[in-house]
Scaffold this motif. Sequence first.
Motif, short mmCIF file in Angstrom:
data_model
loop_
_atom_site.label_atom_id
_atom_site.label_comp_id
_atom_site.label_asym_id
_atom_site.label_seq_id
_atom_site.Cartn_x
_atom_site.Cartn_y
_atom_site.Cartn_z
N ALA A 1 9.37 1.03 0.49
CA ALA A 1 8.26 0.62 1.09
C ALA A 1 8.54 0.39 2.60
O ALA A 1 9.52 -0.27 2.94
CB ALA A 1 7.61 -0.47 0.47
N ASP B 1 5.27 5.40 9.58
CA ASP B 1 6.06 5.09 8.20
C ASP B 1 6.57 6.45 7.64
O ASP B 1 7.54 6.51 7.29
CB ASP B 1 5.02 4.37 7.24
CG ASP B 1 4.48 3.01 7.51
OD1 ASP B 1 5.31 2.30 8.45
OD2 ASP B 1 3.42 2.77 6.93
N THR B 2 5.71 7.45 7.97
CA THR B 2 6.16 8.66 7.33
C THR B 2 7.32 9.22 8.01
O THR B 2 8.20 9.86 7.27
CB THR B 2 4.99 9.75 7.47
OG1 THR B 2 3.90 9.24 6.57
CG2 THR B 2 5.14 11.25 7.15
N ALA C 1 0.54 4.76 9.63
CA ALA C 1 1.12 5.61 8.50
C ALA C 1 1.78 6.83 9.01
O ALA C 1 2.89 7.11 8.35
CB ALA C 1 -0.12 6.18 7.91
N VAL D 1 6.85 4.06 -2.25
CA VAL D 1 6.82 5.37 -2.90
C VAL D 1 8.11 5.40 -3.57
O VAL D 1 9.57 5.17 -3.09
CB VAL D 1 7.14 6.06 -1.60
CG1 VAL D 1 7.30 7.68 -1.87
CG2 VAL D 1 6.10 5.80 -0.61
N ASP E 1 0.77 -1.21 -0.01
CA ASP E 1 0.21 0.14 0.10
C ASP E 1 0.82 1.37 0.04
O ASP E 1 0.33 2.17 -0.23
CB ASP E 1 -1.01 0.12 1.31
CG ASP E 1 -2.06 -0.90 1.26
OD1 ASP E 1 -2.43 -1.40 0.03
OD2 ASP E 1 -2.50 -1.38 2.16
N ARG E 2 1.93 1.09 0.21
CA ARG E 2 2.98 2.26 0.42
C ARG E 2 4.25 2.10 -0.40
O ARG E 2 5.32 2.13 0.46
CB ARG E 2 3.13 2.81 1.86
CG ARG E 2 3.51 4.06 1.87
CD ARG E 2 3.19 4.96 2.87
NE ARG E 2 3.61 6.23 3.00
CZ ARG E 2 3.59 7.02 4.06
NH1 ARG E 2 3.16 6.68 5.25
NH2 ARG E 2 4.12 8.25 3.88
#
Length: 458
Positions: free
Chosen positions: A106, A219-220, A216, A95, A92-93
């Motif tokens: 990811a 993660d960010t 999230a 980048v 889903d992530r």
Amino acid sequence: MDLADREQRRSRAEGMLEGLAARGVEVVATTFVDNSGIARVKSVPLRRLPQLASWGAGFSTSFDRFRFDDWIAGSGQRTEPVGDLRIVPDLDRVVPLAAQPGWAWAPGERYLQSGEPHPQCSRLLLARLTEALAAQAITARCAVEIEWVVSDGAGEEFRPGFVGSGYGMSRLIAGSDYCRDVVTSLEHEGIEVEQFHPEYAPGQLEVAVSSESPVAAADTSVLVRSTIRAVGARHGLRTSFSPKVDVSGVGNGGHAHLSLWRDGLNLMSGGDRRCGLTAEGESFAAGVLQRLPALLAVGCPSPASYLRLVPSHWAGDYACWGLENREAALRMVTGSEGSAPWAANLEVKCVDLLANPYLLFAGLMAAGLAGLEDHSELPDPVDVDPAALGEETLAERGIERLPTGLGTALEAFRADEVLTRAFGPDLVASIVAVRQSEIELFAESSDEEIADALRWVH
Ligand code: GLU
Ligand code: MG
């Protein structure tokens, strides 16, 4: 994760290859954050993404006991070289990285070879605690504020990368191209930058990003920091997120922001408690406040953290709360009149960027959930710098300094039933081993030696 899950992951990754290649991606990196706050990585050429997504890449079990300097705080049983885990990227992530052309990243999760979740995976732990909150129909929105300094060149010594005043346009002009590249790189990576500014200390900068789900947001926090480091490398600048780059100066914080929501309504506002908190918002905050000494074992995880956590440096080293009080460990933020319904949140100020953000938010969730369960209440808020209150008033009001060293925080953590139950015995044992080994490493060190050892690691 069973065979059907693996097949589903493989075909999903296959479907992503063309789009990623069109965006220039050639190699994909996936990370987890260890207990000392270091992001550890494995990478594959793009064509191997389906394999990585379905079967993962190997990571030794010993990484749970890695210290910041890659020393392994073993159990004494010499079992560390045995066994393997698999890191699996979250599709889903994925980048594409703006400051590392050809690369995508990811966040990863770690599984046992049986396909079961690794009990010590901090990202999976945070996901579980988020679900526990969801069982009460509450969602959390979180963000980590990132402060860092840039240094000129690759030397060990810190030489502020840009001249200019704290919060000064002069510093923004001195670092104009770099500062623009930081903001635009983050935006290209899909990160919503809320604001950017030169911070107080020499060469210090700060970026704030929008709030997200706890996982999230963690993660960010990883992605923002690696992007900032990569932009710096392209500009010949060295980056430090260490809480104390220069022993005599102001440190780098990693303040954690948190709000709770139900049915689209912010539980940190519109209530009948002080500062507009709802009863649930207050109980969650009180649960966190009560457990701050123990939470420091994950939020301020190194002896270097305690060089920052001193009075009157906006680091929030008193276990109290207050409206917009930058010296309180918990700063209640409500924003301008009228903005509270969307802006009100709790800022945990005392924590820094050596913390594994997944563990930090997991600890905050566990503490807040316990506060909700106990219907905990906050003491009176503090509306001055607590350091100015004087010993007598502090004692009368029951306001204590947070632990002034990692040893005290670790004792509080070990004794805290809520946190140790939420984390589980294996993860607790690993965290304790890593922290104890760092305490021993620095037992005879001066503040300068500690700051030197941690300055360029995270
Ligand atoms: N640099 C301070 C810290 O160590 C925080 C400054 C601020 O309030 O933004 O946390
Ligand atoms: Mg700041």
